[in-house]
Structure formats: structure tokens, C-alpha cells
Design a protein around this motif. Structure first.
Motif, PDB file in Angstrom:
ATOM      1  N   PHE A 109     110.069  43.471  81.563  1.00  0.00           N
ATOM      2  CA  PHE A 109     109.275  42.413  80.966  1.00  0.00           C
ATOM      3  C   PHE A 109     108.590  42.808  79.649  1.00  0.00           C
ATOM      4  CE2 PHE A 109     109.327  41.438  85.521  1.00  0.00           C
ATOM      5  CZ  PHE A 109     109.838  40.149  85.481  1.00  0.00           C
ATOM      6  N   ALA A 110     108.183  44.047  79.482  1.00  0.00           N
ATOM      7  CA  ALA A 110     107.443  44.417  78.279  1.00  0.00           C
ATOM      8  C   ALA A 110     107.697  45.885  77.945  1.00  0.00           C
ATOM      9  CB  ALA A 110     105.946  44.164  78.458  1.00  0.00           C
ATOM     10  N   PRO A 111     108.795  46.204  77.245  1.00  0.00           N
ATOM     11  CA  PRO A 111     109.056  47.608  76.890  1.00  0.00           C
ATOM     12  C   PRO A 111     107.953  48.238  76.059  1.00  0.00           C
ATOM     13  CG  PRO A 111     111.007  46.258  76.536  1.00  0.00           C
ATOM     14  CD  PRO A 111     109.894  45.314  76.839  1.00  0.00           C
ATOM     15  N   TYR A 112     107.171  47.407  75.342  1.00  0.00           N
ATOM     16  CA  TYR A 112     106.085  47.964  74.535  1.00  0.00           C
ATOM     17  C   TYR A 112     104.939  48.499  75.372  1.00  0.00           C
ATOM     18  CZ  TYR A 112     108.172  45.482  70.580  1.00  0.00           C
ATOM     19  OH  TYR A 112     109.015  45.033  69.611  1.00  0.00           O
ATOM     20  N   ALA A 113     104.911  48.179  76.672  1.00  0.00           N
ATOM     21  CA  ALA A 113     103.789  48.582  77.510  1.00  0.00           C
ATOM     22  C   ALA A 113     103.842  50.053  77.906  1.00  0.00           C
ATOM     23  CB  ALA A 113     103.733  47.716  78.773  1.00  0.00           C
ATOM     24  N   CYS A 114     104.909  50.762  77.554  1.00  0.00           N
ATOM     25  CA  CYS A 114     105.016  52.158  77.947  1.00  0.00           C
ATOM     26  C   CYS A 114     104.176  53.047  77.028  1.00  0.00           C
ATOM     27  CB  CYS A 114     106.472  52.610  77.926  1.00  0.00           C
ATOM     28  SG  CYS A 114     107.175  52.706  76.273  1.00  0.00           S
ATOM     29  N   GLY A 115     103.920  54.246  77.487  1.00  0.00           N
ATOM     30  CA  GLY A 115     103.233  55.241  76.670  1.00  0.00           C
ATOM     31  C   GLY A 115     101.745  54.999  76.535  1.00  0.00           C
ATOM     32  N   SER A 116     101.159  55.741  75.627  1.00  0.00           N
ATOM     33  CA  SER A 116      99.725  55.639  75.379  1.00  0.00           C
ATOM     34  C   SER A 116      99.395  54.428  74.522  1.00  0.00           C
ATOM     35  CB  SER A 116      99.229  56.919  74.693  1.00  0.00           C
ATOM     36  OG  SER A 116      97.932  56.750  74.179  1.00  0.00           O
ATOM     37  N   GLY A 117     100.152  54.208  73.469  1.00  0.00           N
ATOM     38  CA  GLY A 117      99.885  53.105  72.563  1.00  0.00           C
ATOM     39  C   GLY A 117      99.101  53.498  71.327  1.00  0.00           C
ATOM     40  N   ILE A 118      98.423  54.621  71.364  1.00  0.00           N
ATOM     41  CA  ILE A 118      97.587  55.004  70.232  1.00  0.00           C
ATOM     42  C   ILE A 118      98.426  55.342  68.990  1.00  0.00           C
ATOM     43  CG2 ILE A 118      95.942  56.739  69.403  1.00  0.00           C
ATOM     44  CD1 ILE A 118      94.637  56.723  72.089  1.00  0.00           C
ATOM     45  N   PRO A 119      99.572  56.057  69.083  1.00  0.00           N
ATOM     46  CA  PRO A 119     100.363  56.272  67.863  1.00  0.00           C
ATOM     47  C   PRO A 119     100.799  54.975  67.207  1.00  0.00           C
ATOM     48  CG  PRO A 119     101.068  57.769  69.597  1.00  0.00           C
ATOM     49  CD  PRO A 119     100.120  56.810  70.229  1.00  0.00           C
ATOM     50  N   GLU A 120     101.241  54.014  68.006  1.00  0.00           N
ATOM     51  CA  GLU A 120     101.672  52.737  67.443  1.00  0.00           C
ATOM     52  C   GLU A 120     100.498  51.957  66.862  1.00  0.00           C
ATOM     53  OE1 GLU A 120     104.665  54.361  69.975  1.00  0.00           O
ATOM     54  OE2 GLU A 120     102.593  53.903  70.429  1.00  0.00           O
ATOM     55  N   ILE A 121      99.345  52.015  67.519  1.00  0.00           N
ATOM     56  CA  ILE A 121      98.172  51.300  67.003  1.00  0.00           C
ATOM     57  C   ILE A 121      97.713  51.917  65.685  1.00  0.00           C
ATOM     58  CG2 ILE A 121      95.721  50.882  67.454  1.00  0.00           C
ATOM     59  CD1 ILE A 121      96.508  50.453  70.389  1.00  0.00           C
ATOM     60  N   LYS A 122      97.774  53.226  65.568  1.00  0.00           N
ATOM     61  CA  LYS A 122      97.450  53.862  64.290  1.00  0.00           C
ATOM     62  C   LYS A 122      98.398  53.373  63.191  1.00  0.00           C
ATOM     63  CE  LYS A 122      96.164  58.030  63.762  1.00  0.00           C
ATOM     64  NZ  LYS A 122      95.886  59.458  63.713  1.00  0.00           N
ATOM     65  N   THR A 123      99.672  53.241  63.534  1.00  0.00           N
ATOM     66  CA  THR A 123     100.649  52.758  62.551  1.00  0.00           C
ATOM     67  C   THR A 123     100.381  51.304  62.186  1.00  0.00           C
ATOM     68  OG1 THR A 123     102.262  54.267  63.541  1.00  0.00           O
ATOM     69  CG2 THR A 123     103.099  52.571  62.073  1.00  0.00           C
ATOM     70  N   ILE A 124     100.066  50.476  63.178  1.00  0.00           N
ATOM     71  CA  ILE A 124      99.769  49.065  62.914  1.00  0.00           C
ATOM     72  C   ILE A 124      98.516  48.942  62.057  1.00  0.00           C
ATOM     73  CG2 ILE A 124      99.031  46.917  64.012  1.00  0.00           C
ATOM     74  CD1 ILE A 124     100.897  47.625  66.340  1.00  0.00           C
ATOM     75  N   LEU A 125      97.499  49.730  62.350  1.00  0.00           N
ATOM     76  CA  LEU A 125      96.267  49.665  61.564  1.00  0.00           C
ATOM     77  C   LEU A 125      96.478  50.150  60.134  1.00  0.00           C
ATOM     78  CD1 LEU A 125      93.553  50.828  64.136  1.00  0.00           C
ATOM     79  CD2 LEU A 125      94.040  48.531  63.333  1.00  0.00           C
ATOM     80  N   SER A 126      97.507  50.937  59.901  1.00  0.00           N
ATOM     81  CA  SER A 126      97.799  51.359  58.532  1.00  0.00           C
ATOM     82  C   SER A 126      98.508  50.273  57.731  1.00  0.00           C
ATOM     83  CB  SER A 126      98.653  52.626  58.545  1.00  0.00           C
ATOM     84  OG  SER A 126      99.977  52.342  58.959  1.00  0.00           O
ATOM     85  N   GLY A 127      98.877  49.169  58.401  1.00  0.00           N
ATOM     86  CA  GLY A 127      99.484  48.058  57.693  1.00  0.00           C
ATOM     87  C   GLY A 127     100.875  47.689  58.153  1.00  0.00           C
TER      88      GLY A 127
END
Length: 874
Positions: A287-305
Motif C-alpha cells: 500500500f505505501a512503499p514510502y513508509a519504509c525506513g526512517s524517513g529522515i534522509p528523504e525529509i532532509k532532501t525534500i526540505l532542501s527543495g
């Protein structure tokens, strides 16, 4: 600016990518995932088509006036496609224009003034909603995880939804010695055999008494009964028979209360662990492959733009919340603190759609996401101030002062909400809140620094081992079977963890046990000292230093084995396809090492209090050493070594203990761990995973130490074809569409002419396609032969020529430029501090080339002897 997602020359191609689109399938955290979901933002095509159909329906075939995007904004223009970087400068400029317009209108009417006030207040209202929603979800996650973790050991008879502690709260049959057992809570062995532990014990004692009485009666019968042959033979024959039967019964009862019960509970523990792990990985995969892992690396990337649509969507939030509970309850060596940051950011992203200024502006939305990251740490550790500093130090890319205030407010609301829910029943926000009473001494700085060295070495070793394992997962067949991998690791963890009570308990319970300062009422094995004299008491409820007893030595051996187990199993657990945080496992490793060192220091001080290092402050019978403090310092050191956090980590640990006097030991250990870990590599675990996954992230902490120039990095290179450009006039719609269709770039410079190459501006491919497609539908006479004009006034044309298409409104008239001799360290700083997508390179005003963020990342990879093709995104 290269982008493989825009390969066709029509607007529909933006929403229906071709089969060979490299960016449609992107590797996130080691798994190939489909990023076509757009549930963070509504699809732009639907609104655009409605807009076009309404416009085309006016006056039959539509209006005949020239369409200027500057005067009549089009839906979709100024927005971004998936896997692209936002233009921070343009987004901030749009927000300033919007705010200026609202301010000017507020002076004209009362309604406009009220609208201005509501617009100013909307940010605070959004922070309130984010705090309330995140705090409520965190409380539910804590309660559910505690319940399912206890379910692996048994169930409550008065209500299966109660965990062990809540089940025994109402019991009136508990004693202080057996406060961990109550009649209302049954282990799985007790449920299967139908008897409780107390009943088994009573039955065993009864059978043994009967066996003893039978032996006595049989012994006496030989003496009291007349010695006739028949009677004597009968008694001698009956006695062994009774003994044999009673012995078999006693053995059965012993097995029932000992090995058999242990094996049943062992197997049930493994069964529940595998079930929870299977449900977690299956839900994530389905249902949600993005739900795996910690999420912090991706959030840092998203916050960078960077834009990853669906990563902060509603399905990701729902699935991550459920699977986080299951993953933590399965007993895997992971925590929920990192994923709670992801959950809070999902809440913020969803709530942003309620407010227009955040829904339509990517830069403003990232300010909210920065505040949400602070909320996640606030509810994870019960540390609002530490959460704000964590967002500032570790996660955020752009953090203005206004965001600091709103982050503090949102973290406060979230902490208050979690405190109102009281998930642990101790009026605290975390399970391992502690208070120490004995002060520390200057001599103890030596052991604290040793813990810092251990934390730095462990952090560097863990990062290298985990990245190597994750790279192996990505490059071998292991990554193609995530369900099997999770089940194997869960089974291995359960089999090895159950025999040791310190690995069997959850990570938060283990840390709470290690942080605990022994008192007179503690029955833990870690407090298994020899009994002191009544007069030997320390400060408050604590005790003076005492010699270690048998229980403490047993606990130390178990802790040593738990340390080795945690260090090894965490390496292969972090990065699997289930929600997995790293804070709790790292803190557990450090807390175990710290407790071992603390007990060693305590015993050294007890037996050698006359040594010169202990003289004057540690006399006989005094409470000198606090092993729980060493555990806390070790936890901070290991977490700092893995994540390279410093200020925020010290504040978080300070908020956990509530004591100002322990800040210096925490600071010493944290800085030591960072220095030691940096000696082996400057990257923390999150930066290492960002580089492993090839995210387009320019690390602000990384120095550019090379002497290259902009001309060395720009494209086109000498062997490349000439730069694809548009001219401000003279090109037709058909020529522009042919150029767009034949290239894979995300934008095009606009020049005066092909001969002069004097720069005029820059236009994005997406805006160009939307505008042309809209003009064909709304403007009468626009055909392939129509001229495309980027000038302020349309040039003169033949009377029978089709009307021109004016696109000056979608052009950036002030693109950032550097000269060809600009040093790359300055160019990199410009990209970092302004958040640029691209920068044009000129020489005496003539356009030479273009530098994108991807070009910089590839160049930096080459300079460090890494594969430049590891940068996956544009």
C-alpha cells in the motif's frame, strides 16, 4: 538542465511519461518504487483541463484576443513536476507579491482587512493543528506498541486490550515481591495448560509433600505391620508403586512449570514476532512503499527543495502509523523516534492543503515541514526545545526566525497533547524519564570521555557496516525479496533475544532499566547488591555504594551479551522495508556500555576509596558513583557518533533528566564522540544514506576544497552538441515544439538571437508546454506557423500571418548568472544559500552554458573518486 521525465513535446506527456522514463521508477532506500502517486498534491492536469474547457466554450470558438500568461495566469504554470527541485527565489518572490497585494487591499475595505488578519493568523492555526494531530497520533502509537509488545508474553483476562501494566493496576491480590505478576495476566503457557504459575507451584509443593508422606508411611509399615510373609511382601510391593507414581506426577508438574512452560512462551514469542513483522512488511510493500525506513534522509532532501510526490501523502501517513506499531512490537532492533518525524511531516503536508498560501507555495510549505520535524522529536522524546534545535541543526535547509517561533509553538502543543493522553501512565512523555540525585565529580570526566570515544568508534563502524550492507542489498538478489529478508531477521532476532531478559524487553524498557538509579525498593537484577546496613543510605531514596552481589554479576554478563547482540543485529535491521528508527537502538548500545562502565567505577570506588583519585570526595559509605548517569552519557555518546548531533542531542538528554548539573558530562561525551567519528568520515548516518540513494542534496556542512572553475563544470562540454536555446523572436510554435520534443531538458535559456547569444532570460519546459497547449485551445488562429515572442511588444508581421504567441509572462527575466572564471567554491555556496535549480554561465554577456545542481553533485562525486552516475535525480 537535464530531465528524463520530460521527453515528449505535449502537455499530456507531463502526466503520462514514456516507458523508458528513467525517473518514473526511482530507488528509494534500496527498493525500486513507483513514484507516480500524487497524493500530496492534486493533479494539475484536472484543474487545467477544466480551465481550458471553460475558456474554449466562451463565444463559440473562444476569444480572439492574444493570451498573455502574465495578465491571465494559467493553472499549472509556475508549478513543478515530480523529482524536480523547486526554485526558492521564485517561490519567495511569489509570496512577497501575494503579501504585498493583501496588504494594499487591506487598506481599502473592512473585508480585505479581515482577510489580511486571517492570512497572518493562518500560520499559527496550522501549527496548532499540526501539534494536535501529531501528538494524538504519537500517543496512539505509544499505547498500541506497548500493548502489542506485551501481547508476545501473554494476555489480560479482564480485557485483551490491556497491556501488562494496565491489567495489573486494578488487582488487589498482588504483593510487593510479586508485583510483576497478577492473576488477571496470563502467560501463553498458563493459558495453554489451564493453570496459573501460582497454581502450578502449589500443585508441585502438594505432590512433593505427598511423596514425602508416602515414603514415611512405607518406611514405618515395615516396622509396625506384623512380619507375615504375605503382608510384608504386599507392603514392600506397594511402596515402590506409590513412589513411582508420585515421582512421575512430580516430574510432570516440574515440566509444566519449568521447561515446558518456557518452551511454550518461547515459541509464542517467536510466533507473534514473525506475525507482526510479516504484517508490517506486507502492508508497506502493498500500500505505501514510502513508509519504509526512517524517513529522515528523504525529509532532509525534500526540505532542501526536492519534490517526491506521495512521500508525505495520506496513504503514507496511514500505513506508516500502523506498520510502525507492528515493527516496534515485533522486537526488531529499531525505534519509533525517526519515523515519528516522518509521521509529523505527513500531518503537516496534509494540513497545508487547508490553507491556500501553503498549498500553492512550495517554499512556504517547507517552512511548515521544518516545524513538523521539530514536532516529531518533541513527541518522540518529550523534548520540545530539543526538537526545535534538532530541526535547526540536523534537518532543515531554510530556517528563518519566523519558523523558529512557530516550531517552538507547534512542539509545545504536541508535547501538551501527548501529556494529556499520558500513554505510559507515569505522567511523563517518555518511558525512560529519570532523575538523578548524586552529583558528579571532576574525576569522572575521564570515564565520560572514554564513553565519548566508544560512541565515536561505534558510530563510525556502524555507518560503514550499515552502508556496506545496504549497498549489498541494492546490488544483489537480497533486495528483490524484502518480505523474506524481514522475516529472516525477525526470526533471528526473536530466537536470540528471548533467552536474555535484556534483549527480550523493548528498547525503551531496556533504556529505562539502564538509566534507573537503584533505591531500596528496586528488585531489578541490576540492583542485586549485597544487603547494606540500615545506616548506609545515600542521598534521598538512593543507597550508598555497595559490593556487587550474585544478581548483579549475572546481570553484567547478560548485558555484555546484549551489547554484542545489539551492535550486530542493528547493522542489518536499519534500512529494511519496514519503518525503522535508529535513535533507540543507538541509545541502547551506549546505555549498556555506560552501565557496564558505571558499575565498574562504582566497585572500584567501593574497594579502593583510599586511592588518591577518590580521596576527598568518595569516602566509605558514601554514594559516590551513579551507574545510571554513565548509561545516560553513553547513550548520548553513541547517538551522537551515529547521527553527529551535538547541541540538540545535549538538550534532548537534558530534558529527559531534568537536571542542569549533568550538562557538562553530556557535552564532553557528545563532542568527543563527534570528533572521533569525524576522524573516520564526516558523514552521519542520514547523509550517508542520502549519498547511497543518490538524492540531489547539497550538504551545507561539506566543504568544497577543489580549485575548479565554473567553465570546468558547465554544460555543454567541448565534445557535446551546442546548448539548446530559444530566441526572443523569430521562432515558430512548430520549431519550439520540435526543440522541446528532441531534447530532454527541464528549461531553456532565451537569447536575443542565435548569432549574438546575448542572454535575455530563462523559461521552464513545463511552463512552455502548458502555455502552448493552452494557447492552441483558447486563442484563435494559433498554429504551428505562429511566431513565439518573448519580447514586450510583438514585432510587425505580414497581414495574412497567423497571430503571434506572447510568452514573456512565463520567462524569468533575471536568471542567476556567473562568469566562466567564477571559482566553483563560490558557485556551490550560491547554490546552497539561495537554493538554486540552475545557474547560467556567461562570458562578456554572451551565454556559454548552464550549471545545474545535478552537475555540481556529479562534479563533487568525481572529485572524491565516486561514481558520478550515482546521482539519480535532476
Amino acid at each position: 538542465m537535464e530531465n528524463t521525465g520530460y521527453c515528449t513535446g505535449s502537455f499530456e506527456a507531463l502526466h503520462h511519461p514514456s516507458d523508458d522514463d528513467d525517473d518514473e521508477m526511482v530507488d528509494i532506500a534500496g527498493a525500486t518504487l513507483d513514484f507516480s502517486s500524487t497524493d500530496d498534491d492534486p493533479p494539475l492536469s484536472s484543474g487545467y483541463e477544466e480551465y481550458s474547457s471553460r475558456a474554449a466554450g466562451m463565444n463559440g470558438n473562444g476569444p480572439t484576443k492574444l493570451v498573455d500568461p502574465l495578465e491571465d495566469p494559467l493553472p499549472g504554470v509556475g508549478t513543478y513536476e515530480d523529482f524536480n527541485t523547486i526554485d526558492w527565489v521564485r517561490e519567495k518572490s511569489k509570496d512577497r507579491d501575494r503579501h504585498r497585494e493583501i496588504t494594499n487591499k487591506s487598506k481599502q475595505s473592512t473585508v480585505a482587512l479581515l482577510h489580511s488578519i486571517s492570512d497572518a493568523f493562518s500560520g499559527w492555526l496550522l501549527m496548532l493543528l499540526v501539534g494536535l494531530m501529531s501528538g494524538a497520533l504519537a500517543g496512539g502509537i505509544d499505547i498500541a506498541a506497548h500493548w502489542l509488545t506485551d501481547m508476545k508474553g501473554g494476555v489480560c483476562l479482564i480485557g485483551f486490550w490491556f497491556n501488562h501494566e494496565h491489567c495489573c493496576w486494578t488487582s488487589n491480590e498482588m504483593t510487593f515481591e510479586d508485583r510483576d505478576q497478577c492473576p488477571q495476566w496470563k502467560s501463553w503457557a498458563e493459558l495453554i495448560t489451564g493453570t496459573s504459575g501460582v497454581e502450578q507451584l502449589k500443585l508441585s509443593l502438594f505432590m512433593r509433600v505427598c511423596l514425602l508422606l508416602t515414603s514415611c508411611v512405607n518406611a514405618c509399615s515395615c516396622t509396625l505391620v506384623p512380619s507375615t510373609g504375605c503382608e510384608l511382601a504386599l507392603h514392600r510391593k506397594a511402596a515402590p508403586l506409590n513412589k513411582r507414581n508420585m515421582l512421575l506426577i512430580s516430574i510432570f508438574v516440574f515440566l509444566l512449570q519449568g521447561p515446558f512452560a518456557y518452551i511454550v512462551n518461547y515459541l509464542m514469542y517467536i510466533f507473534w514476532a514473525l506475525l507482526f513483522a510479516f504484517l508490517a512488511v506486507t502492508l508497506v510493500r502493498a500500500f505505501a512503499p514510502y513508509a519504509c525506513g526512517s524517513g529522515i534522509p528523504e525529509i532532509k532532501t525534500i526540505l532542501s527543495g526536492f519534490i517526491i510526490r506521495g512521500y508525505l501523502g495520506k496513504w503514507t501517513l496511514i500505513v506508516k502509523t500502523i506498520t510502525l506499531v507492528l515493527a516496534v512490537s515485533s522486537g526488531l532492533s529499531l525505534g519509533k523516534e525517526g519515523p515519528l518525524v516522518h509521521v509529523a511531516c505527513c500531518c503537516a503536508n496534509i494540513l497545508c492543503h487547508l490553507f491556500t498560501k501553503y498549498r500553492k507555495n512550495e517554499a512556504k510549505r517547507r517552512e511548515v515541514l521544518s516545524a513538523a520535524a521539530a514536532v516529531g522529536v518533541s513527541v518522540a522524546f518529550g523534548a520540545p526545545i530539543g526538537g526545535v534545535l534538532f530541526s535547526l541543526e540536523e534537518v532543515s535547509y531554510y530556517f528563518p526566525l519566523k519558523t523558529l517561533w512557530r516550531s517552538f509553538f507547534a512542539a509545545l502543543v504536541a508535547a501538551f497533547t501527548l501529556r494529556s493522553i499520558n500513554p505510559f501512565g507515569n505522567s511523563r512523555l517518555v518511558l525512560f524519564y529519570v532523575e538523578f540525585h548524586a552529583p558528579w565529580h571532576l574525576v569522572e570526566l575521564g570515564p565520560f570521555i572514554l564513553l565519548g570515544i566508544f560512541g565515536g568508534l561505534w558510530g563510525a563502524l556502524f555507518i560503514r557496516a550499515n552502508i556496506a550492507w545496504c549497498r549489498r542489498r541494492k546490488s544483489t538478489s537480497l533486495g528483490r525479496y524484502p518480505v523474506i529478508e524481514v522475516l529472516v531477521v525477525a526470526a533471528l532476532t526473536a530466537v536470540l533475544a528471548y533467552p536474555n531478559s535484556y534483549t527480550r524487553m523493548s528498547g525503551a524498557e531496556l533504556i529505562s532499566e539502564l538509566f534507573n538509579d537503584c533505591s531500596l525498593l528496586d528488585s531489578s537484577q541490576l540492583c542485586g547488591y549485597q544487603q547494606p546496613n540500615i545506616s548506609e543510605t545515600g542521598v534521598g531514596n538512593s543507597l550508598a555504594d555497595r559490593p556487587a552481589g550474585k544478581g548483579l554479576y549475572t546481570a553484567l554478563w547478560q548485558l555484555a551479551l546484549a551489547l554484542v547482540f545489539k551492535m550486530m543485529i542493528t547493522v542489518i535491521t536499519f534500512g529494511m522495508k519496514v519503518p525503522s528508527g535508529l535513535f533507540i537502538p543507538s541509545m541502547a548500545v551506549g546505555a549498556i556500555a555506560g552501565r557496564l562502565l558505571g558499575v565498574g567505577m562504582e566497585q572500584l570506588a567501593y574497594y579502593n576509596h583510599d586511592w588518591f583519585i577518590f580521596k576527598g570526595w568518595c569516602s566509605s559509605g558514601a554514594d559516590c558513583i551513579t551507574p545510571g548517569l554513565y548509561a545516560m552519557v553513553g547513550a548520548a555518546a553513541c547517538l551522537g557518533g551515529v547521527t553527529r548531533m551535538t547541541v540538540s542531542l545535549v538538550v534532548i538528554m537534558f530534558e529527559l533528566t531534568g537536571g542542569l548539573e549533568y550538562i557538562v558530562p553530556l557535552m564532553a561525551a557528545t563532542m568527543t564522540s563527534k570528533w572521533v567519528a569525524d576522524a573516520f568520515g564526516r558523514e552521519g548516518i542520514y547523509e550517508a544514506h542520502i549519498r547511497l540513494n543518490g538524492y540531489p542534496f547539497l550538504e551545507p556542512k561539506e566543504e568544497f576544497e577543489h580549485s575548479s572553475l565554473a567553465v570546468d563544470v558547465m554544460r555543454p562540454r567541448r565534445s557535446d552538441p551546442a546548448l539548446a536555446v530559444l530566441t526572443q523572436e523569430g521562432m515558430t510554435v512548430g520549431e519550439v515544439e520540435a526543440l522541446v520534443e528532441s531534447t530532454r531538458y527541464s528549461g531553456f535559456p532565451v537569447v536575443v538571437s542565435q548569432e549574438s547569444q546575448r542572454l535575455v532570460g530563462f523559461v521552464l519546459r513545463r511552463d512552455l508546454l502548458i502555455s502552448i497547449d493552452n494557447a492552441r485551445k483558447r486563442q484563435e488562429g494559433v498554429v504551428s506557423a505562429s511566431q513565439v515572442v518573448f519580447t514586450e511588444h510583438a514585432p510587425s508581421q505580414a497581414p495574412d500571418a497567423p497571430p503571434p504567441l506572447r510568452l514573456r509572462g512565463i520567462m524569468d527575466l533575471s536568471p542567476f548568472t556567473v562568469t566562466d572564471h567564477t571559482p566553483m567554491d563560490i558557485t556551490v555556496d550560491i547554490f546552497r544559500k539561495l537554493g538554486l535549480r540552475q545557474c547560467l554561465v556567461t562570458h562578456n554577456g554572451r551565454l556559454l552554458g548552464i550549471i545545474t545542481k545535478k552537475d555540481i553533485l556529479k562534479h563533487m562525486a568525481q572529485m572524491t573518486n565516486r561514481d558520478p552516475d550515482s546521482i539519480l535525480f535532476n
